[in-house]
Design a protein around this motif. Structure first.
Motif, PDB file in Angstrom:
ATOM      1  N   GLU A   1       0.860  -1.186   0.000  1.00 33.32           N
ATOM      2  CA  GLU A   1       0.000   0.000   0.000  1.00 33.32           C
ATOM      3  C   GLU A   1       0.895   1.234   0.000  1.00 33.32           C
ATOM      4  O   GLU A   1       1.932   1.247   0.672  1.00 33.32           O
ATOM      5  CB  GLU A   1      -0.900   0.013   1.236  1.00 33.32           C
ATOM      6  CG  GLU A   1      -1.943  -1.095   1.210  1.00 33.32           C
ATOM      7  CD  GLU A   1      -2.911  -1.031   2.385  1.00 33.32           C
ATOM      8  OE1 GLU A   1      -4.022  -1.565   2.239  1.00 33.32           O
ATOM      9  OE2 GLU A   1      -2.557  -0.474   3.442  1.00 33.32           O
TER      10      GLU A   1
ATOM     11  N   GLU B   1      -7.132   2.677  -2.575  1.00 38.23           N
ATOM     12  CA  GLU B   1      -7.397   2.199  -1.203  1.00 38.23           C
ATOM     13  C   GLU B   1      -8.198   3.226  -0.415  1.00 38.23           C
ATOM     14  O   GLU B   1      -8.785   4.122  -0.981  1.00 38.23           O
ATOM     15  CB  GLU B   1      -6.059   1.855  -0.520  1.00 38.23           C
ATOM     16  CG  GLU B   1      -5.823   0.351  -0.321  1.00 38.23           C
ATOM     17  CD  GLU B   1      -6.754  -0.255   0.713  1.00 38.23           C
ATOM     18  OE1 GLU B   1      -7.333   0.482   1.521  1.00 38.23           O
ATOM     19  OE2 GLU B   1      -6.913  -1.498   0.719  1.00 38.23           O
TER      20      GLU B   1
ATOM     21  N   GLU C   1      -3.165   0.317  -3.698  1.00 35.60           N
ATOM     22  CA  GLU C   1      -2.603  -0.969  -3.271  1.00 35.60           C
ATOM     23  C   GLU C   1      -2.380  -1.856  -4.483  1.00 35.60           C
ATOM     24  O   GLU C   1      -3.181  -1.857  -5.415  1.00 35.60           O
ATOM     25  CB  GLU C   1      -3.567  -1.685  -2.305  1.00 35.60           C
ATOM     26  CG  GLU C   1      -3.122  -3.103  -1.995  1.00 35.60           C
ATOM     27  CD  GLU C   1      -3.969  -3.821  -0.948  1.00 35.60           C
ATOM     28  OE1 GLU C   1      -4.627  -3.146  -0.139  1.00 35.60           O
ATOM     29  OE2 GLU C   1      -3.958  -5.062  -0.954  1.00 35.60           O
TER      30      GLU C   1
ATOM     31  N   VAL D   1      -6.237   5.887   8.589  1.00 34.57           N
ATOM     32  CA  VAL D   1      -5.732   4.612   8.080  1.00 34.57           C
ATOM     33  C   VAL D   1      -4.335   4.791   7.478  1.00 34.57           C
ATOM     34  O   VAL D   1      -4.074   5.755   6.766  1.00 34.57           O
ATOM     35  CB  VAL D   1      -6.718   4.071   7.025  1.00 34.57           C
ATOM     36  CG1 VAL D   1      -6.132   2.899   6.272  1.00 34.57           C
ATOM     37  CG2 VAL D   1      -8.038   3.681   7.683  1.00 34.57           C
ATOM     38  N   GLY D   2      -3.445   3.843   7.775  1.00 27.22           N
ATOM     39  CA  GLY D   2      -2.073   3.937   7.278  1.00 27.22           C
ATOM     40  C   GLY D   2      -1.809   2.987   6.120  1.00 27.22           C
ATOM     41  O   GLY D   2      -2.724   2.371   5.563  1.00 27.22           O
TER      42      GLY D   2
ATOM     43  N   GLY E   1      -0.276  -0.431   4.962  1.00 21.51           N
ATOM     44  CA  GLY E   1       0.137  -1.743   5.456  1.00 21.51           C
ATOM     45  C   GLY E   1       1.005  -2.462   4.440  1.00 21.51           C
ATOM     46  O   GLY E   1       1.131  -2.046   3.282  1.00 21.51           O
TER      47      GLY E   1
ATOM     48  N   HIS F   1       0.740  -6.175   4.396  1.00 22.63           N
ATOM     49  CA  HIS F   1       0.279  -7.483   4.877  1.00 22.63           C
ATOM     50  C   HIS F   1       1.065  -8.608   4.204  1.00 22.63           C
ATOM     51  O   HIS F   1       1.299  -8.586   3.000  1.00 22.63           O
ATOM     52  CB  HIS F   1      -1.204  -7.678   4.584  1.00 22.63           C
ATOM     53  CG  HIS F   1      -2.072  -6.612   5.183  1.00 22.63           C
ATOM     54  ND1 HIS F   1      -3.411  -6.505   4.921  1.00 22.63           N
ATOM     55  CD2 HIS F   1      -1.789  -5.596   6.030  1.00 22.63           C
ATOM     56  CE1 HIS F   1      -3.917  -5.473   5.577  1.00 22.63           C
ATOM     57  NE2 HIS F   1      -2.946  -4.902   6.255  1.00 22.63           N
TER      58      HIS F   1
ATOM     59  N   ARG G   1      -0.093   3.690  12.885  1.00 23.15           N
ATOM     60  CA  ARG G   1      -0.949   2.855  12.024  1.00 23.15           C
ATOM     61  C   ARG G   1      -1.597   1.702  12.778  1.00 23.15           C
ATOM     62  O   ARG G   1      -2.772   1.393  12.561  1.00 23.15           O
ATOM     63  CB  ARG G   1      -0.119   2.279  10.871  1.00 23.15           C
ATOM     64  CG  ARG G   1      -0.799   1.102  10.188  1.00 23.15           C
ATOM     65  CD  ARG G   1       0.060   0.368   9.178  1.00 23.15           C
ATOM     66  NE  ARG G   1      -0.625  -0.826   8.738  1.00 23.15           N
ATOM     67  CZ  ARG G   1      -0.331  -2.065   9.166  1.00 23.15           C
ATOM     68  NH1 ARG G   1       0.652  -2.278  10.003  1.00 23.15           N
ATOM     69  NH2 ARG G   1      -1.037  -3.094   8.728  1.00 23.15           N
TER      70      ARG G   1
ATOM     71  N   ARG H   1      -8.787  -0.196  11.968  1.00 28.86           N
ATOM     72  CA  ARG H   1      -8.132   0.295  10.733  1.00 28.86           C
ATOM     73  C   ARG H   1      -7.677  -0.859   9.849  1.00 28.86           C
ATOM     74  O   ARG H   1      -6.840  -0.672   8.975  1.00 28.86           O
ATOM     75  CB  ARG H   1      -6.936   1.165  11.101  1.00 28.86           C
ATOM     76  CG  ARG H   1      -7.380   2.383  11.888  1.00 28.86           C
ATOM     77  CD  ARG H   1      -6.318   3.401  11.961  1.00 28.86           C
ATOM     78  NE  ARG H   1      -6.740   4.496  12.809  1.00 28.86           N
ATOM     79  CZ  ARG H   1      -5.912   5.390  13.312  1.00 28.86           C
ATOM     80  NH1 ARG H   1      -4.630   5.300  13.051  1.00 28.86           N
ATOM     81  NH2 ARG H   1      -6.354   6.352  14.072  1.00 28.86           N
ATOM     82  N   TRP H   2      -8.163  -2.056  10.148  1.00 32.08           N
ATOM     83  CA  TRP H   2      -7.786  -3.252   9.391  1.00 32.08           C
ATOM     84  C   TRP H   2      -6.279  -3.496   9.424  1.00 32.08           C
ATOM     85  O   TRP H   2      -5.713  -4.092   8.499  1.00 32.08           O
ATOM     86  CB  TRP H   2      -8.291  -3.181   7.948  1.00 32.08           C
ATOM     87  CG  TRP H   2      -9.775  -3.287   7.839  1.00 32.08           C
ATOM     88  CD1 TRP H   2     -10.677  -3.249   8.861  1.00 32.08           C
ATOM     89  CD2 TRP H   2     -10.546  -3.465   6.650  1.00 32.08           C
ATOM     90  NE1 TRP H   2     -11.954  -3.386   8.395  1.00 32.08           N
ATOM     91  CE2 TRP H   2     -11.900  -3.512   7.030  1.00 32.08           C
ATOM     92  CE3 TRP H   2     -10.231  -3.581   5.299  1.00 32.08           C
ATOM     93  CZ2 TRP H   2     -12.942  -3.678   6.109  1.00 32.08           C
ATOM     94  CZ3 TRP H   2     -11.264  -3.741   4.383  1.00 32.08           C
ATOM     95  CH2 TRP H   2     -12.600  -3.792   4.781  1.00 32.08           C
ATOM     96  N   ALA H   3      -5.633  -2.983  10.456  1.00 31.04           N
ATOM     97  CA  ALA H   3      -4.190  -3.165  10.570  1.00 31.04           C
ATOM     98  C   ALA H   3      -3.841  -4.383  11.431  1.00 31.04           C
ATOM     99  O   ALA H   3      -2.672  -4.751  11.534  1.00 31.04           O
ATOM    100  CB  ALA H   3      -3.553  -1.904  11.155  1.00 31.04           C
TER     101      ALA H   3
ATOM    102  N   LYS I   1      -1.263  -9.332   9.495  1.00 34.26           N
ATOM    103  CA  LYS I   1      -1.612  -7.926   9.219  1.00 34.26           C
ATOM    104  C   LYS I   1      -0.747  -6.894   9.921  1.00 34.26           C
ATOM    105  O   LYS I   1      -0.561  -5.804   9.376  1.00 34.26           O
ATOM    106  CB  LYS I   1      -3.079  -7.691   9.577  1.00 34.26           C
ATOM    107  CG  LYS I   1      -4.015  -8.264   8.541  1.00 34.26           C
ATOM    108  CD  LYS I   1      -5.459  -7.958   8.882  1.00 34.26           C
ATOM    109  CE  LYS I   1      -6.370  -8.300   7.735  1.00 34.26           C
ATOM    110  NZ  LYS I   1      -6.285  -7.344   6.614  1.00 34.26           N
TER     111      LYS I   1
HETATM  112  N1  GLU Z   1      -4.541   0.060   5.178  1.00 33.71           N
HETATM  113  C1  GLU Z   1      -4.762  -1.049   6.061  1.00 33.71           C
HETATM  114  C2  GLU Z   1      -3.508  -1.300   6.886  1.00 33.71           C
HETATM  115  O1  GLU Z   1      -2.928  -0.387   7.379  1.00 33.71           O
HETATM  116  C3  GLU Z   1      -5.181  -2.298   5.335  1.00 33.71           C
HETATM  117  C4  GLU Z   1      -6.422  -2.210   4.511  1.00 33.71           C
HETATM  118  C5  GLU Z   1      -6.685  -3.549   3.813  1.00 33.71           C
HETATM  119  O2  GLU Z   1      -7.066  -4.517   4.474  1.00 33.71           O
HETATM  120  O3  GLU Z   1      -6.383  -3.657   2.629  1.00 33.71           O
HETATM  121  O4  GLU Z   1      -3.076  -2.394   7.064  1.00 33.71           O
END
Ligand code: GLU
Ligand code: MG
Length: 466
Positions: A153, A207, A214, A258-259, A261, A263, A316, A321-323, A357
């Motif tokens: 991302e 994103e 992303e 949101v930052g 990531g 993953h 982040r 934040r899905w992090a 994550k």
């Molecule tokens: N931007 C989110 C993060 O900092 C992730 C978002 C996603 O799941 O794609 O991990």
């Protein structure tokens, strides 16, 4: 331990001849120089470059570079450990011809990842790529292989303002069609460049955060996956520049929200069979996949010192934040630290994996993958039980529910992460003393470097470093 893949003074059998032929071919294609790339302990990509004609000599004898970069901080200041950080000494950078790619986004250039060895020929104990390769090779001897990929991302800016702030290059909504239109030419050039470089892109999308995009790519063996993460970022940056844009892979380009990531997707395989599919445990996992996952999960707090290595990482790594800010796992649970992915019906055998994550792109991808794999392998060796699954937002669990699932909040600062890492014998043993000390010294250096800064100051300090 050395392996057949380790460089040796004089070059491995046949490699100099191969490099001679290759350098002629590259020159014929208009390639003038080759970027030799590695990533330091702080997560900064560092390079040397050679004229194309020097490739055979680099493959035979390496290219000199000081070991001091192992203890560089993101702001280029230097800390020391018992073994590293001195102005003395030299290492040889050896390009890996298997990873050499002609750069479509930078006409006239090719790129290759390097391994670093001592002048006397021994592997450099601070070389993160060698660390990962040795771990994977050792595991393969015991019948376990891995497939990995790293999501990327990033934030696209119009160019830093005079004050170094982010001016997002797009205005449209999250995941919005507007953004795709606004960056249409740049994104198309990026897809073309990646395809020409042999990177199989799965998806490219706008994103959530302002100016954020992303890309996800296909899985490879871990060393190749880490190489690819470095190469893809180099390509994104180069293509953006040709469009007058700047990019940041910093975990938090701005302090709030949101930052970015990074993953990490990983699956363990035995005899060509994916251990995360077709098993008799939860969601089709085999017993080995469950304990591999449990090994990663239990060590997530210590792993964050490697996977979320910047003070900015903790801007982040927050809930909602899905992090993945918790030691929780769940099938397709995007708030859990480990998301179990089964894949669509018909594709499970190939695509079942775990997504880790709490990883961002300040992480050195070789260290991050190596440490996550070491944690998983320890789980497998110890048959670590995988706790109860978490669905929904782990933040909403009450104390009893959280305890029953062993759900804890991950470190909220780099200092907490380092304390967890210091106490983790499995990670320290896997890394060895030189890399362990480098990780601790560099993290402590980063903590000292931001002393007294507020969140906005921390985001600003790292905004254009990654
Ligand atoms: N931007 C989110 C993060 O900092 C992730 C978002 C996603 O799941 O794609 O991990
Ligand atoms: Mg994403």
């Amino acid at each position: 331990m050395t392996t057949l893949a380790d460089p040796v003074p004089g070059g491995r059998p046949g490699e100099v001849e191969r490099a001679t032929a290759l350098s002629g071919e590259l020159s014929g294609r208009g390639v003038h120089g080759i970027v030799l790339a590695y990533v330091d302990t702080a997560g900064i990509g560092r390079v040397k470059a050679i004229p194309t004609a020097k490739l055979p000599s680099a493959v035979a004898w390496g290219v000199g570079m000081s070991p001091v970069f192992d203890t560089f901080l993101a702001d280029d200041s230097i800390v020391t450990t018992d073994a590293l950080g001195s102005p003395d000494g030299d290492l040889r950078l050896y390009p890996d011809l298997g990873g050499l790619v002609v750069l479509s986004g930078q006409p006239g250039w090719a790129w290759a990842p390097v391994d670093r060895i001592a002048q006397e020929g021994d592997p450099h104990p601070g070389c993160s790529r060698t660390f990962l390769r040795h771990l994977v090779t050792d595991s393969a001897r015991r019948g376990i292989a891995f497939r990995a990929s790293i999501e990327i991302e990033w934030t696209v800016g119009q160019g830093p303002s005079a004050a170094g702030e982010l001016l997002p290059a797009t205005t449209g909504p999250a995941y919005g069609a507007t953004r795709q239109v606004e960056l249409s030419d740049c994104a198309a050039d990026l897809l073309a460049a990646l395809a020409e470089q042999g990177v199989d892109v799965d998806q490219l999308h706008p994103e959530y955060a302002a100016g954020q995009f992303e890309v996800s790519v296909g899985a490879l063996d871990p060393v190749a996956a880490a190489d690819r993460s470095v190469l893809v970022r180099q390509t994104i940056r180069a293509v953006a520049r040709r469009h007058g844009l700047v990019v940041s892979f910093a975990p938090a380009v701005v302090a709030e929200g949101v930052g970015n990531g990074g993953h990490l997707h990983l699956s363990a395989w035995r005899d060509g069979v994916n251990l995360h599919a077709g098993g008799d445990r939860r969601h089709g996992m085999t017993a080995e996949a469950e304990s591999f996952t449990a090994g990663v999960l239990t060590r997530l707090p210590a792993l964050t010192a490697v996977t979320a290595p910047s003070p900015a990482s903790y801007l982040r790594l927050k809930p909602s934040r899905w992090a993945g800010a918790f030691t929780a796992w769940g099938r397709e649970t995007r708030e859990a630290g480990v998301r179990v992915i089964t894949g669509t019906t018909g594709l499970q055998d190939r695509s079942a994996n775990i997504e880790i994550k709490p990883v961002d792109l300040a992480a050195n991808p070789y260290l991050a993958l190596g440490c996550v794999i070491a944690a998983g392998l320890d789980g497998m060796a110890m048959s670590t039980p995988l706790p109860q699954e978490t669905t929904g937002n782990p933040e909403l669990l009450d104390t009893g529910q959280a305890r029953a699932r062993d759900v804890r909040r991950l470190p909220t600062s780099l200092g907490e992460a380092v304390a967890e890492f210091r106490a983790d014998e499995v990670l320290r043993t896997a890394l060895g003393p030189v890399l362990t000390d480098a990780v601790i010294a560099v993290r402590e250096g980063e903590i000292a470097a931001v002393d007294g800064l507020d969140d906005a100051g921390i985001a600003a300090a790292y905004r254009w470093r990654y």
